[in-house]
Every structure is written in C-alpha cells, then in structure tokens.
Write an enzyme that holds these catalytic residues in place. Structure first.
Site, PDB file in Angstrom:
ATOM      1  N   GLU A   1       0.914  -1.172   0.312  1.00 45.54           N
ATOM      2  CA  GLU A   1       0.160  -0.022  -0.168  1.00 45.54           C
ATOM      3  C   GLU A   1       0.641   1.162   0.077  1.00 45.54           C
ATOM      4  O   GLU A   1       1.697   1.491   1.329  1.00 45.54           O
ATOM      5  CB  GLU A   1      -0.876  -0.212   1.468  1.00 45.54           C
ATOM      6  CG  GLU A   1      -2.108   0.358   1.431  1.00 45.54           C
ATOM      7  CD  GLU A   1      -3.121  -0.377  -0.369  1.00 45.54           C
ATOM      8  OE1 GLU A   1      -2.874  -0.058  -1.498  1.00 45.54           O
ATOM      9  OE2 GLU A   1      -3.663  -1.083  -0.056  1.00 45.54           O
TER      10      GLU A   1
ATOM     11  N   THR B   1       3.284   1.894  -1.882  1.00 43.88           N
ATOM     12  CA  THR B   1       4.234   1.602  -2.686  1.00 43.88           C
ATOM     13  C   THR B   1       4.252   2.022  -3.993  1.00 43.88           C
ATOM     14  O   THR B   1       5.703   2.098  -4.423  1.00 43.88           O
ATOM     15  CB  THR B   1       4.837   0.255  -2.478  1.00 43.88           C
ATOM     16  OG1 THR B   1       3.340  -0.645  -3.116  1.00 43.88           O
ATOM     17  CG2 THR B   1       5.112   0.145  -1.276  1.00 43.88           C
TER      18      THR B   1
ATOM     19  N   ASP C   1      -3.868   0.308 -10.104  1.00 47.23           N
ATOM     20  CA  ASP C   1      -4.633   0.781 -10.606  1.00 47.23           C
ATOM     21  C   ASP C   1      -5.152  -0.202 -11.266  1.00 47.23           C
ATOM     22  O   ASP C   1      -6.047  -0.785 -11.748  1.00 47.23           O
ATOM     23  CB  ASP C   1      -5.691   1.915 -10.038  1.00 47.23           C
ATOM     24  CG  ASP C   1      -5.806   2.349  -8.518  1.00 47.23           C
ATOM     25  OD1 ASP C   1      -4.535   1.402  -7.897  1.00 47.23           O
ATOM     26  OD2 ASP C   1      -6.289   3.083  -8.020  1.00 47.23           O
TER      27      ASP C   1
ATOM     28  N   SER D   1     -22.926   6.700 -19.308  1.00 46.53           N
ATOM     29  CA  SER D   1     -23.361   6.751 -18.302  1.00 46.53           C
ATOM     30  C   SER D   1     -24.523   5.887 -17.744  1.00 46.53           C
ATOM     31  O   SER D   1     -25.220   7.249 -17.554  1.00 46.53           O
ATOM     32  CB  SER D   1     -22.081   7.123 -16.776  1.00 46.53           C
ATOM     33  OG  SER D   1     -22.621   5.908 -16.218  1.00 46.53           O
TER      34      SER D   1
ATOM     35  N   ALA E   1     -15.331   3.926  -3.529  1.00 49.96           N
ATOM     36  CA  ALA E   1     -14.478   2.817  -2.116  1.00 49.96           C
ATOM     37  C   ALA E   1     -13.476   2.041  -2.184  1.00 49.96           C
ATOM     38  O   ALA E   1     -13.103   1.411  -1.409  1.00 49.96           O
ATOM     39  CB  ALA E   1     -15.576   1.836  -2.437  1.00 49.96           C
ATOM     40  N   GLY E   2     -13.026   3.591  -2.849  1.00 53.64           N
ATOM     41  CA  GLY E   2     -11.395   2.876  -2.713  1.00 53.64           C
ATOM     42  C   GLY E   2     -10.631   0.677  -3.933  1.00 53.64           C
ATOM     43  O   GLY E   2     -10.024   0.423  -3.720  1.00 53.64           O
ATOM     44  N   LEU E   3     -11.988   0.933  -4.855  1.00 55.83           N
ATOM     45  CA  LEU E   3     -11.664  -0.445  -5.190  1.00 55.83           C
ATOM     46  C   LEU E   3     -11.281  -0.101  -6.483  1.00 55.83           C
ATOM     47  O   LEU E   3     -11.671  -0.666  -7.875  1.00 55.83           O
ATOM     48  CB  LEU E   3     -13.372  -1.212  -5.322  1.00 55.83           C
ATOM     49  CG  LEU E   3     -13.308  -1.338  -3.615  1.00 55.83           C
ATOM     50  CD1 LEU E   3     -14.658  -1.989  -3.867  1.00 55.83           C
ATOM     51  CD2 LEU E   3     -12.856  -2.778  -3.369  1.00 55.83           C
TER      52      LEU E   3
ATOM     53  N   GLU F   1      -5.519  10.074 -15.716  1.00 58.10           N
ATOM     54  CA  GLU F   1      -6.038  10.391 -15.024  1.00 58.10           C
ATOM     55  C   GLU F   1      -5.330  11.065 -14.128  1.00 58.10           C
ATOM     56  O   GLU F   1      -5.422  12.395 -13.878  1.00 58.10           O
ATOM     57  CB  GLU F   1      -6.387   9.065 -13.767  1.00 58.10           C
ATOM     58  CG  GLU F   1      -6.695   9.755 -12.335  1.00 58.10           C
ATOM     59  CD  GLU F   1      -7.427   8.417 -11.811  1.00 58.10           C
ATOM     60  OE1 GLU F   1      -7.619   7.079 -12.573  1.00 58.10           O
ATOM     61  OE2 GLU F   1      -7.695   8.380 -10.578  1.00 58.10           O
TER      62      GLU F   1
HETATM   63  P1  ADP Z   1     -12.704   4.934  -7.012  1.00 60.30           P
HETATM   64  O1  ADP Z   1     -12.037   4.365  -8.121  1.00 60.30           O
HETATM   65  O2  ADP Z   1     -11.544   4.569  -5.704  1.00 60.30           O
HETATM   66  O3  ADP Z   1     -13.905   4.077  -7.223  1.00 60.30           O
HETATM   67  P2  ADP Z   1     -11.928   7.514  -7.929  1.00 60.30           P
HETATM   68  O4  ADP Z   1     -12.782   8.668  -7.348  1.00 60.30           O
HETATM   69  O5  ADP Z   1     -10.713   7.672  -8.161  1.00 60.30           O
HETATM   70  O6  ADP Z   1     -13.267   6.623  -6.589  1.00 60.30           O
HETATM   71  O7  ADP Z   1     -13.148   7.412  -9.168  1.00 60.30           O
HETATM   72  C1  ADP Z   1     -14.237   7.251  -8.923  1.00 60.30           C
HETATM   73  C2  ADP Z   1     -15.065   8.523  -9.622  1.00 60.30           C
HETATM   74  O8  ADP Z   1     -14.932   7.934 -11.302  1.00 60.30           O
HETATM   75  C3  ADP Z   1     -16.945   8.812  -9.771  1.00 60.30           C
HETATM   76  O9  ADP Z   1     -16.491   9.906  -9.403  1.00 60.30           O
HETATM   77  C4  ADP Z   1     -16.948   8.741 -11.267  1.00 60.30           C
HETATM   78  O10 ADP Z   1     -16.526   9.951 -12.033  1.00 60.30           O
HETATM   79  C5  ADP Z   1     -16.227   7.981 -11.972  1.00 60.30           C
HETATM   80  N1  ADP Z   1     -17.048   6.687 -12.224  1.00 60.30           N
HETATM   81  C6  ADP Z   1     -17.003   5.044 -11.825  1.00 60.30           C
HETATM   82  N2  ADP Z   1     -17.406   4.864 -12.271  1.00 60.30           N
HETATM   83  C7  ADP Z   1     -18.169   5.299 -12.636  1.00 60.30           C
HETATM   84  C8  ADP Z   1     -19.543   5.446 -13.882  1.00 60.30           C
HETATM   85  N3  ADP Z   1     -20.049   3.518 -13.566  1.00 60.30           N
HETATM   86  N4  ADP Z   1     -20.707   5.716 -14.033  1.00 60.30           N
HETATM   87  C9  ADP Z   1     -19.865   7.303 -14.469  1.00 60.30           C
HETATM   88  N5  ADP Z   1     -18.954   7.775 -13.686  1.00 60.30           N
HETATM   89  C10 ADP Z   1     -18.101   6.498 -13.158  1.00 60.30           C
HETATM   90 MG    MG Z   2      -9.644   6.079  -8.309  1.00 65.20          MG
END
Ligand code: ADP
Ligand code: MG
Length: 387
Positions: free
Chosen positions: A36, A38, A175, A70, A126-128, A163
């Site tokens: 983590e 790293t 990721d 989406s 959710a950090g996933l 990103e």
């Molecule tokens: P994580 O990658 O941990 O889920 P992030 O903050 O890095 O959290 O990314 C989340 C963002 O990615 C959301 O706020 C949105 O902008 C985008 N995102 C993720 N999934 C979707 C989806 N199914 N449709 C539209 N945007 C999405």
């Molecule tokens: Mg993310």
C-alpha cells in the site's frame, strides 16, 4: 451473468445512439492484497481483480465527435470533439473516458471519435478503483477497434496519464495495471518501477478460506490532501537519502537509513512504512508460492499496523473492521487503498465468515457508523472483450 450484462449494454447503446455498437468490453475493479502506497515509490504491489466490472459498448466514429454516456449517471450522452480535449477542461465523470482518448491521441494513436455507453458494478469511491475500470474499459475498446496493438501494461500507462494529467488526480500505476492485466485465480505481483509482473496463484476457496471486502461507505473529506502530503513526504525521504525512490532502500539498510534521517520524525515514519511494506509484499509472494497461504494473515495485519501508526492514513471505521474481525477469528485483516475510509480486507476460514461479518456489523452499529457493505472477493479476470 456476463452475457446478460453485455446484452443489456448493447441494447442500451442501440436505444441511445440508433445504431449497433461494434462490440462490448469489460474491465474490473481491484482490491490490493498487500503493497500500500508503494506504487508511487517505485515499489511492489499485489492487487487482484474483482468480479465487479465496468462494461462498455463502443463504436468508432470518423468525424471527430466523442459521445459518452453512463447508465449510472442521470442525463443524456455528453458530446465532445476530440480536437478540443484539453486537460482539466471536463469537470465531471466524462473526464476519465475523455482523458483516455486524449492520452491515446497525444501518444500519436489515430482515434477519430467514438460513441460510448457504459455501466458499472464496481462501487464508486470505495477504494476499489471504479475510476481505473472506467479508463481501462474505454482504452481496451479503442485499442481493439482502432487496431492499435497496445499491450495491457501500455494501456495502463496511458490510463494513468489520463487520470494524472487530464483528470488531475495524482495516482500511481497500480490500479490501471491491475484492471488491465490481472488473471482469474491469481494475484498480480507487480514491480511498479518497470511494470514487470508475475501471476501468483491465489485460489482461497480451494483451501477453505475466504477474503472479505468490507466497504466502510465513508470517504473522509481531507483524503486527497493527505495523499498529496504522504507522496511529498516520501519524495523528501528519497531526496534526503540520496536515492531515486524509496524502493531503492533495501530492508536490510532500514535502520541505517532511519538513523541518517535524524530528527525528521514525520519522514522517518513514512520511510519505515514503505521499506517494510515492500518487504511484506515479497514475504506474501514467497508464502503463497510455497503453499503456506494461511501464514499471509499476520503479514496483512502487520501491514495495517504500519499504515495506521507510521503512515497514519487509517480511520476509526477501518480500525474497527480490523480489530473486530481479528477478535472474531480472522487470519488477518488490513485497510486497503488510499485510506481515510474506503475498504478493508479480511482473510478468514470459510467457517468463520458469518461470525466475523456479524461481529463487524454489530461493532459498526454500536459505534454509530454507517452500515458497512461486506462481500467476498474472488480473484477474477482482467479487462477483456466480451462480444
Ligand atoms: P474509486 O476509483 O476508488 O472508485 P475515484 O474517486 O478514483 O474512486 O473514482 C470515482 C469516480 O469515477 C466517480 O466520481 C466518477 O466520476 C467516475 N466513475 C466511476 N464509475 C463510474 C460510472 N459507472 N459511471 C460514471 N462515472 C463513473
Ligand atoms: Mg480511483
């Protein structure tokens, strides 16, 4: 299940754009087993792909138009022009897929427009890694449709650039590589310096174990700023020690390195976490490769203590999951991802899963936390074409 998902996303595409898509693609979210923070220190990580995926139906366009939709976001398709894509200009979710198109074009690949319709089962925020799943699915679709011939790790680099530069989120390479390159039944041992990788068999069910993901469903507000501070602190540590990255401090030299840092207490703690964490990844790899799977539990728990006490990115919700699940018989547990919320993982004997889940739910209720979301994480396939 997957066939149903692709049928629905194809139908959705046709209803939206009035024509058939050229294909359907999927890219998973991930959970990190160990390693983590790293990845921005040129170190080791060990993620595996979740069964949760972002699914996209895509068709090429020749006219420079990029339409993005989406199913998970209200409103119709957003229309952009590929020539106008500029880092920082898109403020909403479309920045992720638009950033991928921008990164591909910036690298000299001929992407002349596309229609995209997608949906996801990866919990967002959710950090996933729902963001990486979103980027990688679009990159893979365009790689296939435009016959770009890029490999998984190359797509991951472009998605990271999207990103970092286009969206403006300073994330490491883990990721996107996990989403692009993981294989079912395996964890991915990744060296983030050169992206060399090894698939490590990781089939817990066959050995009577389970890995639970517990999503706290909170994201504490200051998390982005804290991430930046940790990153800067690690860079300072590397500079003070005269190395390119903290990856270059061998575990055997840790004590000497800490000595050299003198009274830089904050930096010392960050350095200690990164150096010990890299060593934990190597220990987990060798335990798994020698078939001693249960013995990784305490290494995961050690990793949590290091993130909590040295890196200081845990929070009461994550500590509650770890402490409660260990008291209820878990083999090991730790927070995973960026910290300050998000998710934790729990390694447990199959027979203990219900007891642990109930204990964590009860502890959350008692503490007045949001009800956590608990699910089993089965190491699943990386990004792929579906139809
Ligand atoms: P994580 O990658 O941990 O889920 P992030 O903050 O890095 O959290 O990314 C989340 C963002 O990615 C959301 O706020 C949105 O902008 C985008 N995102 C993720 N999934 C979707 C989806 N199914 N449709 C539209 N945007 C999405
Ligand atoms: Mg993310």
């Amino acid at each position: 299940m997957e066939e149903e998902a692709i049928r629905r996303i194809r139908e959705g595409f046709t209803a939206l754009y009035g024509a058939e898509p050229e294909g359907g693609w999927a890219a998973p979210g991930r959970v990190n087993l160990i390693g983590e923070h790293t990845d921005y220190n040129d170190g080791f990580v060990m993620p595996f792909a979740l069964p949760h995926v972002t699914v996209a139906a895509v068709a090429r366009r020749e006219d420079g138009v990029l339409r993005l939709h989406s199913a998970d976001v209200p409103g119709g398709p957003v229309e952009l022009r590929v020539d106008d894509l500029t880092p920082g200009s898109d403020k909403d979710w479309t920045a992720y897929p638009a950033g991928v198109v921008w990164a591909l074009r910036e690298a000299g690949h001929a992407v002349t427009g596309a229609d995209v319709h997608l949906t996801s089962t990866v919990p967002s925020g959710a950090g996933l890694s729902s963001s990486a799943a979103l980027e990688v699915v679009v990159a893979l679709a365009l790689n296939d449709l435009c016959a770009l011939g890029l490999k998984g790790w190359q797509l991951a680099r472009l998605c990271q650039r999207a990103e970092n530069v286009y969206v403006g989120a300073p994330t490491g390479i883990m990721d996107q590589t996990a989403s692009a390159c993981c294989e079912a039944g395996h964890a991915l041992f990744l060296d983030t310096r050169d992206l060399s990788q090894r698939q490590i068999p990781f089939d817990l069910a066959a050995e009577g174990m389970r890995l639970l993901v517990v999503d706290t469903r909170v994201k504490h507000a200051h998390s982005d700023g804290e991430y930046g501070k940790r990153r800067a602190g690690c860079e300072k540590g590397a500079a003070l020690l005269g190395v390119d990255a903290l990856r270059d401090v061998p575990y055997a030299d840790l004590e000497a390195a800490l000595e050299r840092l003198g009274d830089e207490e904050e930096v010392r703690r960050l350095v200690r976490h990164i150096v010990t964490e890299n060593q934990r990844v190597e220990r987990v790899v060798s335990l798994l490769e020698s078939g001693d799977t249960r013995a990784i539990g305490p290494v995961l728990t050690e990793g949590h203590a290091s993130l909590r006490d040295d890196f200081r990115i845990s929070c009461p919700e994550l500590d509650t999951i770890v402490d409660t699940s260990l008291s209820a018989g878990a083999l090991g547990a730790r927070m995973t991802g960026g910290g300050f919320g998000g998710s934790a993982i729990v390694l447990a004997e199959e027979a203990d899963v219900d007891t642990i889940t109930k204990a964590v739910e009860k502890a959350f209720a008692t503490a007045g936390f949001k009800t956590p979301r608990v699910f089993e994480a089965v190491p699943s396939a990386g990004a792929r074409r579906l139809a």
